[in-house]
Scaffold this motif. Structure first.
Motif, PDB file in Angstrom:
ATOM      1  N   ILE A   1       3.786   6.189   4.021  1.00  4.96           N
ATOM      2  CA  ILE A   1       4.362   4.891   4.390  1.00  4.96           C
ATOM      3  C   ILE A   1       5.829   4.819   3.970  1.00  4.96           C
ATOM      4  O   ILE A   1       6.647   4.207   4.649  1.00  4.96           O
ATOM      5  CB  ILE A   1       3.539   3.751   3.743  1.00  4.96           C
ATOM      6  CG1 ILE A   1       2.082   3.846   4.216  1.00  4.96           C
ATOM      7  CG2 ILE A   1       4.137   2.379   4.081  1.00  4.96           C
ATOM      8  CD1 ILE A   1       1.108   2.995   3.416  1.00  4.96           C
ATOM      9  N   HIS A   2       6.153   5.460   2.855  1.00  2.00           N
ATOM     10  CA  HIS A   2       7.532   5.487   2.351  1.00  2.00           C
ATOM     11  C   HIS A   2       7.916   6.956   2.197  1.00  2.00           C
ATOM     12  O   HIS A   2       7.684   7.559   1.146  1.00  2.00           O
ATOM     13  CB  HIS A   2       7.632   4.770   1.003  1.00  2.00           C
ATOM     14  CG  HIS A   2       7.031   3.393   1.012  1.00  2.00           C
ATOM     15  ND1 HIS A   2       5.730   3.145   0.630  1.00  2.00           N
ATOM     16  CD2 HIS A   2       7.560   2.208   1.394  1.00  2.00           C
ATOM     17  CE1 HIS A   2       5.487   1.843   0.771  1.00  2.00           C
ATOM     18  NE2 HIS A   2       6.562   1.258   1.229  1.00  2.00           N
TER      19      HIS A   2
ATOM     20  N   CYS B   1       4.413   9.913   0.095  1.00  2.00           N
ATOM     21  CA  CYS B   1       3.767   8.713   0.641  1.00  2.00           C
ATOM     22  C   CYS B   1       4.049   8.655   2.129  1.00  2.00           C
ATOM     23  O   CYS B   1       5.203   8.717   2.553  1.00  2.00           O
ATOM     24  CB  CYS B   1       4.300   7.463  -0.059  1.00  2.00           C
ATOM     25  SG  CYS B   1       3.690   5.942   0.699  1.00  2.00           S
TER      26      CYS B   1
ATOM     27  N   PRO C   1       0.815  -1.208   0.000  1.00  2.00           N
ATOM     28  CA  PRO C   1       0.000   0.000   0.000  1.00  2.00           C
ATOM     29  C   PRO C   1       0.856   1.269   0.000  1.00  2.00           C
ATOM     30  O   PRO C   1       2.006   1.255   0.446  1.00  2.00           O
ATOM     31  CB  PRO C   1      -0.811  -0.110   1.296  1.00  2.00           C
ATOM     32  CG  PRO C   1      -0.019  -0.994   2.174  1.00  2.00           C
ATOM     33  CD  PRO C   1       0.747  -1.930   1.285  1.00  2.00           C
ATOM     34  N   HIS C   2       0.275   2.331  -0.515  1.00  2.00           N
ATOM     35  CA  HIS C   2       0.902   3.645  -0.510  1.00  2.00           C
ATOM     36  C   HIS C   2      -0.155   4.675  -0.143  1.00  2.00           C
ATOM     37  O   HIS C   2      -1.354   4.369  -0.119  1.00  2.00           O
ATOM     38  CB  HIS C   2       1.473   3.993  -1.889  1.00  2.00           C
ATOM     39  CG  HIS C   2       2.561   3.084  -2.337  1.00  2.00           C
ATOM     40  ND1 HIS C   2       3.791   3.044  -1.743  1.00  2.00           N
ATOM     41  CD2 HIS C   2       2.610   2.166  -3.337  1.00  2.00           C
ATOM     42  CE1 HIS C   2       4.558   2.153  -2.351  1.00  2.00           C
ATOM     43  NE2 HIS C   2       3.857   1.593  -3.330  1.00  2.00           N
ATOM     44  N   THR C   3       0.320   5.908   0.093  1.00  2.00           N
ATOM     45  CA  THR C   3      -0.609   7.030   0.196  1.00  2.00           C
ATOM     46  C   THR C   3      -0.141   8.133  -0.740  1.00  2.00           C
ATOM     47  O   THR C   3       1.029   8.166  -1.141  1.00  2.00           O
ATOM     48  CB  THR C   3      -0.719   7.621   1.620  1.00  2.00           C
ATOM     49  OG1 THR C   3       0.410   8.464   1.883  1.00  2.00           O
ATOM     50  CG2 THR C   3      -0.829   6.544   2.683  1.00  2.00           C
TER      51      THR C   3
HETATM   52 CU   LIG Z   1       4.473   4.281  -0.383  1.00  2.00          CU
END
Ligand SMILES: [Cu+2]
Length: 87
Positions: free
Chosen positions: A76-77, A74, A39-41
């Motif tokens: 998350i990253h 993102c 998953p990403h945002t």
């Molecule tokens: Cu991401």
């Protein structure tokens, strides 16, 4: 995307936004496509838009009505960044 609304695609692949910088006209709907298995945002640096979690093979879209430079990342990253230039 509604009829007559200009759109542009950004592919999320290998934890990066492709292309990381795009230029669009005001009123363009930008569509992010998560091609990864993780998953990403898509989260605006200034908080003006936020996709929440985009799961694998899911898309998120946001329509940019106003001119400006809209940076996003993102959640998350945090090394994954992008920029929408609306002009
Ligand atoms: Cu991401």
């Amino acid at each position: 995307v509604g009829e007559g609304i200009p759109s542009a695609d950004i592919q999320i692949t290998n934890n990066s936004f492709q292309s990381p910088v795009i230029k669009v006209a005001p009123g363009t709907e930008v569509i992010w496509v998560n091609n990864d298995l993780t998953p990403h945002t898509v989260t605006a640096d200034d908080g003006s838009f936020d996709s929440g979690v985009i799961n694998a093979n899911v898309v998120f879209s946001h329509r940019f009505q106003n001119k400006g430079i809209f940076r996003y990342h993102c959640e998350i990253h945090l090394h994954s960044h992008g920029e929408i230039v609306v002009e």
